[in-house]
Design a protein around this motif. Sequence first.
Motif, PDB file in Angstrom:
ATOM      1  N   PRO A   1       5.202   9.877  -5.303  1.00  0.00           N
ATOM      2  CA  PRO A   1       3.950   8.982  -6.627  1.00  0.00           C
ATOM      3  C   PRO A   1       3.260   6.901  -6.144  1.00  0.00           C
ATOM      4  O   PRO A   1       2.524   7.021  -6.551  1.00  0.00           O
ATOM      5  CB  PRO A   1       4.698   9.029  -7.415  1.00  0.00           C
ATOM      6  N   THR A   2       4.481   6.624  -5.243  1.00  0.00           N
ATOM      7  CA  THR A   2       3.497   4.877  -5.249  1.00  0.00           C
ATOM      8  C   THR A   2       2.585   5.352  -4.375  1.00  0.00           C
ATOM      9  O   THR A   2       1.907   3.839  -3.848  1.00  0.00           O
ATOM     10  CB  THR A   2       4.577   4.496  -4.424  1.00  0.00           C
ATOM     11  N   GLY A   3       2.200   6.567  -4.012  1.00  0.00           N
ATOM     12  CA  GLY A   3       1.647   6.429  -2.580  1.00  0.00           C
ATOM     13  C   GLY A   3       2.057   6.216  -1.107  1.00  0.00           C
ATOM     14  O   GLY A   3       1.510   6.593  -0.265  1.00  0.00           O
ATOM     15  N   GLU A   4       3.690   5.957  -1.186  1.00  0.00           N
ATOM     16  CA  GLU A   4       4.096   6.178   0.165  1.00  0.00           C
ATOM     17  C   GLU A   4       4.166   7.545   1.114  1.00  0.00           C
ATOM     18  O   GLU A   4       5.100   8.340   0.073  1.00  0.00           O
ATOM     19  CB  GLU A   4       5.701   5.563   0.605  1.00  0.00           C
ATOM     20  N   GLN A   5       3.894   7.352   1.790  1.00  0.00           N
ATOM     21  CA  GLN A   5       4.050   8.876   2.435  1.00  0.00           C
ATOM     22  C   GLN A   5       4.890   8.429   3.951  1.00  0.00           C
ATOM     23  O   GLN A   5       4.981   8.028   4.631  1.00  0.00           O
ATOM     24  CB  GLN A   5       2.547   9.167   3.719  1.00  0.00           C
ATOM     25  N   LYS A   6       5.644   9.999   3.899  1.00  0.00           N
ATOM     26  CA  LYS A   6       6.437   9.879   5.073  1.00  0.00           C
ATOM     27  C   LYS A   6       6.110  10.846   5.683  1.00  0.00           C
ATOM     28  O   LYS A   6       5.783  12.679   5.282  1.00  0.00           O
ATOM     29  CB  LYS A   6       8.301  10.005   4.421  1.00  0.00           C
ATOM     30  N   GLN A   7       6.341  11.109   7.092  1.00  0.00           N
ATOM     31  CA  GLN A   7       7.197  12.158   8.002  1.00  0.00           C
ATOM     32  C   GLN A   7       7.957  12.063   8.567  1.00  0.00           C
ATOM     33  O   GLN A   7       9.072  11.041   9.037  1.00  0.00           O
ATOM     34  CB  GLN A   7       5.966  11.750   9.251  1.00  0.00           C
TER      35      GLN A   7
END
Length: 711
Positions: free
Chosen positions: A607-613
């Motif tokens: 939700p914070t916008g942090e993206q992970k792969q």
Amino acid sequence: MASNRCMNTSCPAPSSQHWTKGWPLGSAGFANLCHNCGSAYENLVFCDTYHSEEAGWRDCSFCGKRIHCGCIVSKSMFECLDYGGIGCTSCVKRSRLGVDQNSGETIGCAKMIDGLYYFDEVSVSHKIPKGLISIRRDEISNGFDAVTGGNVGLLRPASVKDQVVGNGTNEEKLLQLCNIMEANEPDHFQKSQRVDRSASPAQNRGENLRNPFGEVGSSFFNMNKIPVNCQPSVGSFTYSKLDTSRPHLELKDMKEPLTQPSLNITLGVPLGTPNFVVPCSGSAAQEDEKSILPYQQGQRSRPIFPKLIKTGTTVNSEARKGMAPLVRIARPPAEGRGKNQLLPRYWPRITDQELEQLSGDLNSTIVPLFEKVLSASDAGRIGRLVLPKACAEAYFPPISQSEGLPVRVQDVKGNEWTFQFRFWPNNNSRMYVLEGVTPCIQSMQLRAGDTVTFSRIDPGGQLVMGFRKATNSTDVQDAKIPTLSNGSHPGDASFSRVFQNLPSRAGGDASLHKSENFGGRSNDASGQQPMLTMEKKGARNIGSKSKRLLMHSEDALELRLTWEEAQDLLRPPPSANPTIVTIDDHEFEEYDEPPVFGKRTIFTARPTGEQKQWAQCDDCSKWRRLPVDVLLPPKWSCSDNVWDLSRCTCSAPEEISTKEQENLLRASKAEVCQERTPQMTDLIIKVQMQDIESLIVLTLIILDIRFFGNQ
DNA sequence: AAATTGCATGTGTGT
DNA sequence: CACACATGCAATTTA
């Protein structure tokens, strides 16, 4: 599993005495009732003496007694020696017990009644004591019926209608599916009070003949089991579900030895597996063997599907757990000229819903057999449909005599037809025909140039006749315009279209026949739409400009699938910035640079916008977190994890919990399941096909260069 | 006379 | 050249 013992455990019949060797028999076949105790059983082995159309286990057409070697009364009627017949004063011939079509009463002499022709054709072969039959519903409808095939009957629209409804068919759905067909019965049907030899008694009399036997109905016999040595086992498909709710195609090795049992192969299953059973006579059987063996050997010596593409093997095993029903698509053989009619090797992806509907009950196998473009004579009034030899010999019972056998076929409306499957001697060879197809052809409103398809649903072996209208009027109007290979139109999406005309199975849901709706449904992940699109829109034929570029539809499909599979691996180049284009209210990312291949990864966002792969190690299957912007090679393992040195070995624990992994996978599923509208699919496929064509041309050019370069 | 049936023949295609 | 198959046609059956 083969069994030559009566399934009734209390039956004292020693197996060796009665069924020592012979043809494997599946369900509801000729020998499905033990001749000793009368119990129904499965998977038995035919008595060796059952080898002709003259001799064998069947029912006396008059008294219903199960007989071994009765007298042949007519092509489709047999009389036990005990019955003996009764002299008829009006027709001199022996009296036949028949059921009056109007009153339903059994009559002593079936000849001409109220102007309707019944002679020799009213089968009362259903006179099997009720209690003896215990056959699953899905085994009821069978493709071939060697006994009940009365050739004369009356086409009664009401009966036809009743039958459709009676079969549990949702007519509306069917009509929706078969949008080619008219919603109402053709007028000629209504008007026709004329006797038509192709109509089966069961059909003609509606439920009259069915009722006495409940669900067993008119299809008591099951002839559609081809003896093992008649059916080369070539390959199979298992159609299973993805955990993504998208059905996934699994291909099994087509080069499996013929002798190796394969549950997925309906054609060519080993002895004992429910399959085709065919009467062959002692001497005639040998004759049949002679005619069959070369074919079989051809299959053995020449694997015809050398190329295999295995897809989606990783996803399936898990998802399949606890999921019994699989729609298995058996691979028809292809050899000789008939191969052009044999359907392509790939089954289209279908939705779960369709899958379940197709499955009906457990373990349904849909076997697309072959198709044929109707010639003028096929569609003409003669009512003879020439069958491709290879297909006839592969999928129809071997016949040693020219008269052949009646075969029962279900059409798109669920109506049952009985055709005479026979052959004509022709130049030391045979020419196989289905006789009496006119009413069926007419009911489907088929014309020369249209295509009929034959499929089979197993178990039960219901033979199913579908159709496909010619895509353009030229085809229809002039049947002499050569169609490609006589069997498939170029770019034909025959496979994806097979379903469209499949009738509903008993107890099944007709809605599987979505006809052209493949392109219209919203929850289809990708499926057949592409091919439909190709066909519908008359997409350029690959190879239309040059014969060298001609590509068999099988290959086209294969290419399409590999391309489709490749889509999961394709991603935009790292540095590329997409241009957003909107087509039909859908946004597409357009890249100037070509995509690159890479290992599939999963992206998550908080939700914070942090993206992970996330990527999964090829060796240990652990999930490793990656920077968002990295692109992995197709093969990647923990040791390649240069971004997190604490997790650059397979022994390092995973960063995420099991639950998180599940969420990850769920997210992945959701990604795969994203809705794709027909417009989107059309567009995507259009682009893909362009690419494929380019690829083909390029490949051919390269091959040419290599070829000529070597000379 | 018309319809049906069984076979023969011509043509196209694959080997 | 062999084979498959579309169709022509004569013989037979039926109305």
